[in-house]
Design an enzyme around this catalytic site. Structure first.
Site, PDB file in Angstrom:
ATOM      1  N   LYS A  77      31.516 -16.608 168.681  1.00 58.15           N
ATOM      2  CA  LYS A  77      32.052 -17.967 168.542  1.00 58.15           C
ATOM      3  C   LYS A  77      32.536 -18.146 167.110  1.00 58.15           C
ATOM      4  O   LYS A  77      31.862 -17.695 166.156  1.00 58.15           O
ATOM      5  CB  LYS A  77      30.931 -18.956 168.868  1.00 58.15           C
ATOM      6  N   SER A 152      30.151 -26.727 173.513  1.00 54.38           N
ATOM      7  CA  SER A 152      31.272 -26.382 172.658  1.00 54.38           C
ATOM      8  C   SER A 152      31.593 -24.888 172.636  1.00 54.38           C
ATOM      9  O   SER A 152      32.686 -24.515 172.232  1.00 54.38           O
ATOM     10  CB  SER A 152      30.991 -26.846 171.233  1.00 54.38           C
ATOM     11  N   SER A 176      25.358 -26.485 173.894  1.00 52.97           N
ATOM     12  CA  SER A 176      26.619 -25.742 173.786  1.00 52.97           C
ATOM     13  C   SER A 176      26.562 -24.287 174.200  1.00 52.97           C
ATOM     14  O   SER A 176      27.610 -23.657 174.307  1.00 52.97           O
ATOM     15  CB  SER A 176      27.159 -25.823 172.369  1.00 52.97           C
TER      16      SER A 176
HETATM   17  N1  GLN Z   1      28.071 -31.635 173.465  1.00 52.54           N
HETATM   18  C1  GLN Z   1      27.079 -31.857 172.443  1.00 52.54           C
HETATM   19  C2  GLN Z   1      27.764 -32.444 171.231  1.00 52.54           C
HETATM   20  O1  GLN Z   1      28.938 -32.662 171.290  1.00 52.54           O
HETATM   21  C3  GLN Z   1      26.396 -30.577 172.091  1.00 52.54           C
HETATM   22  C4  GLN Z   1      27.239 -29.694 171.266  1.00 52.54           C
HETATM   23  C5  GLN Z   1      26.539 -28.464 170.802  1.00 52.54           C
HETATM   24  O2  GLN Z   1      25.498 -28.076 171.331  1.00 52.54           O
HETATM   25  N2  GLN Z   1      27.076 -27.887 169.751  1.00 52.54           N
HETATM   26  O3  GLN Z   1      27.159 -32.708 170.248  1.00 52.54           O
END
Ligand code: GLN
Length: 486
Positions: A77, A152, A176
């Protein structure tokens, strides 16, 4: 089709000298060229560097060296630092930033002889649940390209599900890793807070962030977790707890294990009936395999979304203050420093990142700190206690990973609250600092879309999660199904 291999199949065949690391890499790169114009999992590839790593791995193998990741192509990532490569975090503000150093996990993968070959798409600064917040355009779900892959770490899930790499790493602050793994049909594991060093992971919310594996099989997730775990003097939040042999935990037996079913999760409004049916069937299967499911309660579940979005945004507003046009990435000049900051941040950050910075600054500001931030910290403690209490009577907790399957691109992008609710089952794990894993447990009928089962475990209880997941996986056929990519 060497790109379709799992980690263990790849290393077995490499050891037998049936294939070379160069051939496995070439197969992955071919697959990227074949399908990524449709899926957009990758932001960058560094072929010459990857080839050099593959050649080095082949030499090590020829010299008789063995290792569970030696010669295995792995993509990261784009929030994890790789020396001398771009590190964009899915953001314009870091579009041209080149990392001067390796993250600790990158260094560990290199030492293990993995071939690090690509940078994967993501929501900007890991803020989002669909990859639609990437400044470079969304990734697409390989099971239905009109749908989101989750986020994400959407690129990581897509790359693994579409066999563009053998395995990948992502990061999980509120879901994420687990949410995109669930929506794309692969295995994703968020380790316990402190299990994996975060040195070289660009910080979103430092008290919640963890790096973890995406894999095609539970065994591969175990191997990768073992390779990246451990204490790191460069990350004071990493814990000096010995790293077990996670593969040895895959005993294939569930006898004597008690699995908690939190009633608040199964009664949640918005839980898709097909998702619920698949998870119910998975629970039956686990019972058949020897585990004992018991109902439990996690009474503060309702507060998780609000608590998370106060704490995560507060920490993000502080962490993202460093991107001011002076030291890193984009600089848009102005007549004085204040204008330079404003121009750089105004043009460099996308809407969702700005929304979070504003929210986070607000909840930390004087007069609101006690009402929001301090209160959220207290509720966070209650949420953690719910879990620790549950783990006095159960060995792991079983829930749906997501309330619905993958939604359509654009469906929630105008409504941040709806988007935030897609993480309703994954956020608490990060707030509690425990570990969580998602694995395939079925599909909806039409369209055919993957459904994820979430397992939550005690702090440093990854072995139990892997054991349950592996036993379930071996008794079911979900993991062998692949999306049609043509
Ligand atoms: N969707 C959650 C957020 O937007 C989690 C994102 C993540 O785990 N990086 O914060």
């Amino acid at each position: 089709m060497l790109n379709t291999l799992t980690i263990s199949e790849t290393t077995a065949r490499l050891q037998r000298r049936e294939i070379s690391a160069r051939e496995v890499l070439a197969a992955c790169l071919d697959q990227v060229r074949r399908v990524d114009s449709k899926l957009h999992a990758f932001l960058a590839l560094d072929e010459p560097d990857a080839l050099a790593q593959a050649e080095a791995a082949d030499k090590r193998i020829a010299a008789g060296e063995q290792g569970p990741l030696l010669g295995v192509p792995i993509a990261l990532k784009d929030v994890i630092a790789v020396r001398h490569q771009r590190l964009s975090c899915g953001s314009r503000i870091l579009e041209n930033f080149v990392s001067p150093y390796d993250a600790t996990v990158t260094g560990k993968l290199r030492a293990a002889g993995a071939v690090i070959f690509g940078r994967l798409n993501m929501d900007e600064f890991a803020m989002g649940s669909s990859t639609e917040n990437s400044a470079f355009g969304p990734s697409r779900n390989p099971w239905d390209r009109e749908r989101i892959p989750g986020g994400s770490s959407g690129g990581s899930a897509v790359a693994v599900a579409a066999d563009q790499c053998i395995a990948a790493l992502g990061s999980d602050t509120g879901g994420s890793i687990r949410q995109p793994a669930a929506l794309c049909g692969c295995v994703g594991l968020k380790p316990t807070y402190g299990r994996v060093s975060r040195y070289g992971l660009v910080a979103y919310a430092s008290s919640l962030d963890q790096i973890g594996p995406f894999a095609k099989r539970v065994r591969d997730a175990a191997v990768l977790l073992g390779a990246i775990s451990g204490y790191d003097p460069k990350d004071s939040t990493s814990v000096a707890q010995p790293v077990p042999d996670y593969s040895a935990a895959l005993t294939g037996s569930l006898r004597g294990l008690r699995l908690g079913l939190p009633r608040e999760y199964f009664a949640a409004g918005g839980l898709d009936p097909q998702v619920k049916a698949a998870v119910d069937a998975a629970v039956d299967k686990l019972r058949e395999l020897g585990a004992e499911p018991v109902e439990i309660s996690l009474p503060h579940t309702d507060y998780a979304v609000a608590t998370y979005y106060i704490i995560a945004t507060a920490e993000a507003s502080a962490n993202l203050a460093r991107f001011d046009g002076v030291r890193y990435g984009l600089r848009v000049d102005g007549k004085d420093p204040i204008e330079l900051y404003g121009n750089t941040r105004g043009q460099g950050f996308g809407d969702e990142v700005k929304r979070r910075i504003i929210l986070g600054t607000y909840v930390l500001s004087s007069g609101y700190y006690d009402a929001y931030y301090l209160r959220a910290q207290k509720v966070r403690t209650l949420i953690r206690r719910d879990f620790l209490k549950a783990f006095e009577t159960v060995d792991a907790i079983v829930t749906p990973a997501t309330p619905t399957v993958a939604f359509r691109l654009g469906e929630k992008s105008q409504d941040p609250l709806q988007m935030y609710l897609s993480d309703i089952f994954t956020l608490s794990c990060n707030l509690a600092g425990i570990c969580g894993l998602s694995l395939p447990c079925g599909f909806t009928r039409s369209p055919k879309l993957p459904i994820g089962l979430q397992l939550l475990g005690r702090p440093f209880g990854e072995e139990t999660l892997l054991r349950v997941a592996h036993t379930y996986e071996q008794a079911t056929g979900w993991h062998v199904q692949k999306p049609a990519l043509d």
